[in-house]
Design a protein around this motif. Structure first.
Motif, PDB file in Angstrom:
ATOM      1  N   GLU A 115      74.134  10.957  21.996  1.00 22.32           N
ATOM      2  CA  GLU A 115      72.807  10.347  22.035  1.00 22.32           C
ATOM      3  C   GLU A 115      71.933  10.995  23.106  1.00 22.32           C
ATOM      4  O   GLU A 115      70.751  11.265  22.876  1.00 22.32           O
ATOM      5  CB  GLU A 115      72.933   8.841  22.279  1.00 22.32           C
ATOM      6  N   THR A 116      72.516  11.244  24.284  1.00 15.42           N
ATOM      7  CA  THR A 116      71.742  11.851  25.369  1.00 15.42           C
ATOM      8  C   THR A 116      71.290  13.255  24.987  1.00 15.42           C
ATOM      9  O   THR A 116      70.116  13.615  25.164  1.00 15.42           O
ATOM     10  CB  THR A 116      72.576  11.896  26.664  1.00 15.42           C
ATOM     11  N   ASP A 139      68.586  13.230  22.389  1.00 19.44           N
ATOM     12  CA  ASP A 139      67.298  12.917  23.022  1.00 19.44           C
ATOM     13  C   ASP A 139      66.716  14.158  23.696  1.00 19.44           C
ATOM     14  O   ASP A 139      65.511  14.438  23.590  1.00 19.44           O
ATOM     15  CB  ASP A 139      67.481  11.816  24.068  1.00 19.44           C
ATOM     16  N   LYS A 190      61.734   8.872  18.793  1.00 15.96           N
ATOM     17  CA  LYS A 190      62.252   7.656  19.402  1.00 15.96           C
ATOM     18  C   LYS A 190      63.523   8.007  20.166  1.00 15.96           C
ATOM     19  O   LYS A 190      64.490   8.513  19.589  1.00 15.96           O
ATOM     20  CB  LYS A 190      62.541   6.604  18.336  1.00 15.96           C
ATOM     21  N   LEU A 191      63.509   7.762  21.450  1.00 15.81           N
ATOM     22  CA  LEU A 191      64.626   8.147  22.310  1.00 15.81           C
ATOM     23  C   LEU A 191      65.570   6.972  22.491  1.00 15.81           C
ATOM     24  O   LEU A 191      65.143   5.836  22.704  1.00 15.81           O
ATOM     25  CB  LEU A 191      64.107   8.626  23.667  1.00 15.81           C
ATOM     26  N   ARG A 192      66.859   7.255  22.422  1.00 16.75           N
ATOM     27  CA  ARG A 192      67.845   6.194  22.530  1.00 16.75           C
ATOM     28  C   ARG A 192      68.287   5.944  23.970  1.00 16.75           C
ATOM     29  O   ARG A 192      68.605   4.819  24.336  1.00 16.75           O
ATOM     30  CB  ARG A 192      69.053   6.531  21.640  1.00 16.75           C
ATOM     31  N   LYS A 193      68.307   6.995  24.782  1.00 15.54           N
ATOM     32  CA  LYS A 193      68.773   6.822  26.161  1.00 15.54           C
ATOM     33  C   LYS A 193      67.765   7.302  27.202  1.00 15.54           C
ATOM     34  O   LYS A 193      67.620   6.692  28.254  1.00 15.54           O
ATOM     35  CB  LYS A 193      70.106   7.554  26.354  1.00 15.54           C
ATOM     36  N   LEU A 194      67.097   8.383  26.941  1.00 15.69           N
ATOM     37  CA  LEU A 194      66.173   8.934  27.927  1.00 15.69           C
ATOM     38  C   LEU A 194      64.866   8.149  27.948  1.00 15.69           C
ATOM     39  O   LEU A 194      64.430   7.602  26.942  1.00 15.69           O
ATOM     40  CB  LEU A 194      65.873  10.400  27.624  1.00 15.69           C
ATOM     41  N   TRP A 212      67.268   8.908  33.110  1.00 15.56           N
ATOM     42  CA  TRP A 212      68.390   8.690  32.209  1.00 15.56           C
ATOM     43  C   TRP A 212      69.386   7.727  32.836  1.00 15.56           C
ATOM     44  O   TRP A 212      69.567   7.699  34.054  1.00 15.56           O
ATOM     45  CB  TRP A 212      69.059  10.011  31.830  1.00 15.56           C
TER      46      TRP A 212
END
Length: 686
Positions: free
Chosen positions: A470-471, A474, A490-494, A617
């Motif tokens: 995921e990172t 992103d 759409k960013l999941r972690k950042l 992050w």
């Protein structure tokens, strides 16, 4: 609630200056501190002073910049500069003399030494000097930013019978500012002569047949922040290169002259540079203390320096084993400079040499003019890999180096982009894409600091290596956004500035405040370089008033007043100045049973949140998160040697035990290196 930003910047330099005062710091390091303060003041004037000068000349009485604000700021700077020269003349110069180190003035030289200086002047200096007598055909010359010059008043007539009494002598930057005298004329100790002293002793040689009645060295500082209308520029790189040619001749903002400079000459110079009298600084010594850094290198006596610190190989990386293999097992944290930047170079070197690696993408902000990392990117292109470099051309005072790197990478086929118009790309990330069987896998590096081998030895920073899907997805999305300028994915972690990093940080603070209002455990600890964003500060104030306990570790400018009764009782602010420059950005939030920890490239400043591309992050691995809490937060909150605390009056108080207390950096050096390396460990490069 808010303190003045410029005064806060100067207060930071007061804290740095304190280490030059301390007698427990090695002598050459004390001089280095003194020079660091002067360098910081140079940049302060180059970037922050123009608006104040303009307001003072216009007599402004309302707004952010007024005549009164200029006078208050000038008084603070004049006081600091006076203390700098007093320390240099009254403490450092005598201390150096005790070690046989002297910068010998003209009046103190023996006849033999004067002959040697004269021969040096004739051979090395005189051919490069161009004395300019002022008259209608020879107007006042263009004087470059921070260059060494002399103004001379002459008696008598020139070759054409005219009484042009003022002349200017510009001293080339190419000449070294300190020259060591040879053993034959200086058999005892290390004796030096300054370039300004050499020129001063031979001014009459430059004007034969004229009498020099008055003279002074002088130096003008100019506004040097490049301003471009990027919306109206077709080629940013070309426009910046053209702008760099004019940087040395921007608006004058400060004039430094010798303490003995006559009123006639100083008034003449103030008029030429269109400066108010408060912009004049009379100094008892060289007009450029920064150049005395050269003495540190010329003497290079280990007894007068910190014992060298040798960074350890990163503990979490097993030597001789593929780094990418290791990242598939776990994330890796590198704490610089206690651990070596070589770990990151090894990661990139492995990627360059691995035939299965197809793509390398990297942001470039400050890498320096001589960079192994950039050489590796070039080698990757030659090996047929796709290389994308997001080069920030507007990194202040590194523009030329970055332009050169951009041109070099483009010339061999790398894809070079310059980020987003109107924004600086300050995020630090490196992404490697590798073919593994039938799929592609990404490996990423995120950092709080720059990809710069030199500063990696001087700045505290955290490097984060990961293969988390995921990172890294992103990161790839952000790279594509920077190249295409399409809407970010759409960013999941950042978290990405200027889109949602600011809002998300405020939401985190508000969540802690709500937990506090419900009587739950509520805690914020944030470590950064500067705190000047009003929205974030207001959110912190509200959270504190709701009962959250807030500790801020802010190295430099902090505009949030701490411990003000009824306003910020629950907010404490401290600044740590140590041997290494504190550069990590760590944000910890605890709201009830929920804990979040973020690393970031961004300080809590409006420019970082709104006018830069920045990243934050999360660190979710429990072991790594605890390591960061212990090493970057708890250690600094317990520091009672190198820390300063901001009091309710807006000034800073020194640590309780500045000599024998517990320093966070000291503790980290013990943790990461042999105890023997700490012999004379006092705070150093700020």
């Amino acid at each position: 609630m808010f303190l003045d930003r410029d005064h806060s910047i100067l207060a930071f330099n007061e804290r740095v200056f304190d280490w030059a005062v301390r007698t427990d710091v090695p002598l050459l390091e004390r001089l280095r501190y003194l020079c660091i303060v002067s360098s910081n003041l140079d940049e302060f004037f180059e970037v922050r002073a123009a608006a104040h000068i303009t307001a003072a000349k216009k007599g402004e009485t309302k707004g952010s910049y007024t005549t009164a604000s200029f006078e208050a700021l000038s008084a603070q700077v004049h006081n600091l500069v006076a203390r700098q020269y007093a320390l240099y003349n009254d403490a450092l110069v005598p201390a150096f003399a005790q070690h046989g180190i002297r910068i010998v003035a003209h009046g103190d030289r023996s006849a033999e030494q004067r002959r040697w200086v004269h021969e040096h002047f004739v051979r090395e200096v005189r051919p490069l000097l161009i004395p300019v007598g002022l008259d209608p055909a020879h107007p006042f010359p263009q004087v470059a930013n921070k260059s060494l010059n002399f103004i001379v008043r002459l008696k008598g007539r020139d070759a054409f019978g005219r009484e042009n009494e003022i002349a200017i002598v510009k001293v080339p930057r190419a000449l070294p500012r300190l020259i060591r005298m040879p053993k034959k004329v200086a058999p005892d100790g290390a004796l030096f002569v300054s370039l300004s002293s050499i020129v001063r002793a031979h001014l009459e040689d430059l004007f034969p047949g004229r009498e020099v009645t008055e003279f002074s060295q002088f130096r003008v500082t100019r506004h040097s922040d490049l301003a471009l209308d990027e919306e109206d520029v077709r080629n940013l790189r070309t426009a910046l290169r053209q702008g760099l040619q004019h940087r040395h001749y921007g608006q004058a903002v400060r004039l430094e002259v010798s303490a003995g400079c006559s009123r006639f000459l100083s008034d003449f110079l103030l008029e030429q540079f269109d400066l108010p009298s408060a912009a004049l600084y009379r100094v008892h010594g060289p007009v450029n203390l920064v150049r005395l850094t050269q003495l540190v290198d010329l003497v290079n006596d280990p007894k007068l320096l910190f014992l060298p610190w040798s960074s350890a190989w990163p503990r979490q990386l097993q030597p001789g084993v593929s780094i990418m293999d290791q990242l598939r097992q776990r994330d890796v944290l590198i704490h610089q400079p206690f651990e070596s930047f070589d770990g990151l170079l090894a990661f990139l070197r492995e990627a360059v040499n691995d035939p299965q690696v197809l793509v390398i993408k990297q942001t470039i902000y400050r890498t320096g003019s001589d960079s192994e990392l950039m050489d590796l990117l070039s080698e990757a292109v030659r090996r047929g890999k796709e290389v994308m470099a997001v080069v920030e051309l507007k990194a202040r005072f590194d523009e030329e180096a970055n332009i050169n790197w951009a041109e070099a990478l483009e010339s061999i086929g790398a894809q070079v982009v310059y980020g987003v118009v109107g924004l600086k790309t300050h995020a630090k990330m490196l992404l490697v894409t590798r073919r593994e069987g039938r799929q592609l896998r990404r490996y990423g590096h995120l950092s709080t600091g720059n990809y710069n081998v030199r500063t990696a030895k001087l700045y505290t920073d955290l490097s984060y290596l990961t293969a988390d899907e995921e990172t890294t997805a992103d990161m790839d999305g952000v790279f594509n956004h920077l190249a295409s300028q399409n809407r970010p994915p759409k960013l999941r972690k950042l978290m990405l500035a200027p889109f949602h990093l600011h809002r998300r940080m405020i939401e985190k603070i508000e969540r802690v405040g709500l937990a506090a209002s419900r009587g739950e455990d509520a805690r914020i600890v944030a470590k950064m370089n500067a705190l000047t964003d009003e929205a974030l500060m207001r959110a912190l104030i509200l959270a504190g008033q709701r009962g959250a306990r807030i500790d801020l570790i802010v190295r430099g400018a902090c505009m949030l007043a701490a411990q003000v009764p009824g306003v910020t009782d629950n907010i404490r602010v401290r600044s740590v100045i140590g041997r290494f420059l504190e550069h990590t950005r760590v944000f910890y939030f605890r709201a009830g049973g929920e804990e979040d920890l973020y690393l970031s490239s961004a300080d809590w400043m409006n420019r970082n949140m709104m006018r830069r591309v920045e990243l934050a992050w999360p660190v979710t691995d429990a072991t790594l998160r605890q390591q960061i809490i212990d090493e970057c937060l708890v250690a600094y909150l317990c520091d009672d040697r190198d820390a300063w605390t901001l009091n309710a009056g807006g000034t800073y108080d020194r640590a309780a035990h500045p000599v024998d207390g517990r320093g966070a950096q000291n503790a980290l050096m013990v943790r990461y290196g042999p105890r023997a390396a700490l012999g004379r460990e006092a705070p150093g490069v700020a």
